[in-house]
Design a protein around this motif. Structure first.
Motif, mmCIF file in Angstrom:
data_model
loop_
_atom_site.group_PDB
_atom_site.id
_atom_site.type_symbol
_atom_site.label_atom_id
_atom_site.label_comp_id
_atom_site.label_asym_id
_atom_site.label_seq_id
_atom_site.Cartn_x
_atom_site.Cartn_y
_atom_site.Cartn_z
ATOM 1 N N MET A 217 0.712 -1.108 0.026
ATOM 2 C CA MET A 217 0.010 0.065 -0.150
ATOM 3 C C MET A 217 0.744 1.319 0.005
ATOM 4 S SD MET A 217 -2.844 -1.196 2.826
ATOM 5 C CE MET A 217 -3.591 0.238 2.836
ATOM 6 N N HIS A 218 1.923 1.239 0.958
ATOM 7 C CA HIS A 218 2.665 2.537 1.058
ATOM 8 C C HIS A 218 3.517 2.584 -0.429
ATOM 9 C CE1 HIS A 218 6.314 4.679 3.505
ATOM 10 N NE2 HIS A 218 5.420 5.578 2.835
ATOM 11 N N GLU A 219 3.960 1.692 -1.000
ATOM 12 C CA GLU A 219 4.701 1.894 -2.130
ATOM 13 C C GLU A 219 3.975 2.272 -3.179
ATOM 14 O OE1 GLU A 219 7.375 -1.093 -4.981
ATOM 15 O OE2 GLU A 219 7.026 -1.713 -3.199
ATOM 16 N N THR A 220 2.762 1.708 -3.321
ATOM 17 C CA THR A 220 1.743 2.089 -4.600
ATOM 18 C C THR A 220 1.320 3.603 -4.316
ATOM 19 O OG1 THR A 220 0.947 -0.296 -4.336
ATOM 20 C CG2 THR A 220 -0.292 1.500 -5.628
ATOM 21 N N VAL A 221 1.152 3.945 -3.038
ATOM 22 C CA VAL A 221 0.725 5.362 -3.008
ATOM 23 C C VAL A 221 2.022 6.202 -3.233
ATOM 24 C CG1 VAL A 221 0.439 7.155 -1.136
ATOM 25 C CG2 VAL A 221 -0.964 4.972 -0.945
ATOM 26 N N ARG A 222 3.035 5.925 -2.936
ATOM 27 C CA ARG A 222 4.253 6.895 -3.338
ATOM 28 C C ARG A 222 4.225 6.856 -4.891
ATOM 29 N NH1 ARG A 222 9.191 5.642 -4.666
ATOM 30 N NH2 ARG A 222 8.813 3.597 -4.213
ATOM 31 N N LEU A 223 4.121 5.700 -5.618
ATOM 32 C CA LEU A 223 4.311 5.680 -6.984
ATOM 33 C C LEU A 223 3.302 6.383 -7.708
ATOM 34 C CD1 LEU A 223 5.559 2.035 -7.685
ATOM 35 C CD2 LEU A 223 6.729 4.005 -7.877
ATOM 36 N N SER A 224 1.904 6.315 -7.042
ATOM 37 C CA SER A 224 0.977 7.118 -7.717
ATOM 38 C C SER A 224 1.125 8.727 -7.509
ATOM 39 C CB SER A 224 -0.291 6.696 -6.873
ATOM 40 O OG SER A 224 -0.598 5.511 -7.251
ATOM 41 N N LEU A 225 1.622 9.188 -6.262
ATOM 42 C CA LEU A 225 2.086 10.555 -6.128
ATOM 43 C C LEU A 225 2.926 11.112 -7.154
ATOM 44 C CD1 LEU A 225 1.800 10.667 -2.470
ATOM 45 C CD2 LEU A 225 0.216 11.704 -3.940
ATOM 46 N N LEU A 226 4.284 10.196 -7.333
ATOM 47 C CA LEU A 226 5.326 10.708 -8.274
ATOM 48 C C LEU A 226 4.820 10.786 -9.696
ATOM 49 C CD1 LEU A 226 7.969 8.102 -6.886
ATOM 50 C CD2 LEU A 226 7.991 10.515 -6.740
ATOM 51 N N ASN A 227 3.698 9.868 -10.141
ATOM 52 C CA ASN A 227 3.168 9.945 -11.403
ATOM 53 C C ASN A 227 1.960 10.762 -11.689
ATOM 54 O OD1 ASN A 227 4.519 7.799 -13.406
ATOM 55 N ND2 ASN A 227 4.541 7.053 -11.326
#
Length: 255
Positions: A46-56
């Motif tokens: 969850m944490h990793e996917t949130v971070r990647l979503s924000l970066l994109n």
């Protein structure tokens, strides 16, 4: 001008298992529905996917499901509206904490699998989902099947809703999705055919159902399933095909 949001179910791995290539998919979508641990996902994912979503710069949504890891949340479970409410609030809260910890803003909620389909037809369950979303934050946008009870209940409670359509699924005369138990009849694997169907939904508000009749449909957001075969190829081609046809791909706003 025609426009559509492209959403995809992401973060649906568990432990060391990761499903698909979320980092690449995020380059071609505008909204991510992130699993919250009940049907898939765990704190690290969850944490990793949130971070990647924000970066994109992809809009982040909670993707709450039934507590069914073994069945990937796609098996109907006998639950009460009260239990649904609690499950939805719990899962939204879990993802919201990760979004806030990364300095982001949560955008929407989209139920997963059996919960989504149950709430599409059952008014009381749809109300429980809508109330769970509204009581956490009335600014969240509720994603639901076009023409469903979930959209109706979301609207009635005062939420902004987004009517969702599917590129890779077939429809029944009542506007419901063909059950996955019907095998090949439920799934569309031809990307060109899928793209043409979506364009027709966006431009004319119509889709041909399995009974060979046109039914009305509203297309605010297009779902691309996270576990679809050849997901990255499918997503790239759908994105390009729609743009070539003059459709703007952009995230949904409250305006």
């Amino acid at each position: 001008m025609y426009k559509i949001d492209l959403n995809c179910d992401l973060g649906e791995g568990f432990g060391v298992y990761k499903m698909g290539n979320d980092e690449e998919i995020l380059k071609y979508i505008t909204s991510a529905n992130i699993a919250c641990g009940f049907h898939a996902g765990d704190p690290k994912i969850m944490h990793e996917t949130v971070r990647l979503s924000l970066l994109n710069d992809v809009a982040i949504g909670a993707h709450p499901g039934l507590p069914d890891l073994a069945g990937f949340g796609r098996r109907n479970v006998n639950v009460s509206p009260g239990e649904i409410y609690d499950m939805v609030v719990y899962q939204i809260g879990a993802l919201y904490a990760f979004v806030k910890s990364e300095g982001g803003v949560m955008h929407h909620v989209k139920p997963h699998g059996a919960l989504y389909n149950m709430a599409a037809k059952n008014k009381k369950l749809a109300r429980a989902v809508a109330e769970g979303v509204y009581n956490v934050n009335p600014e969240f946008i509720l994603f639901g099947l076009s023409g469903s009870e979930l959209i109706s209940e979301g609207n009635s409670i005062g939420l902004k809703t987004a009517s969702e359509v599917f590129a890779d699924r077939t429809y029944q005369l009542d506007g419901s999705l063909t059950p996955r138990s019907e095998g090949n009849a439920a799934i569309i694997t031809d990307i060109d055919k899928a793209a043409e169907r979506v364009y027709r939904m966006i431009k004319y508000g119509l889709v041909m159902c399995e009974q060979k009749k046109d039914i009305g449909i509203k297309a605010d957001t297009l779902c691309i399933h996270g576990d679809s075969p050849h997901l990255l190829i499918f997503t790239r081609k759908i994105n390009k095909h729609l743009k070539d046809l003059g459709v703007y791909i952009e995230k949904i706003t409250h305006e």
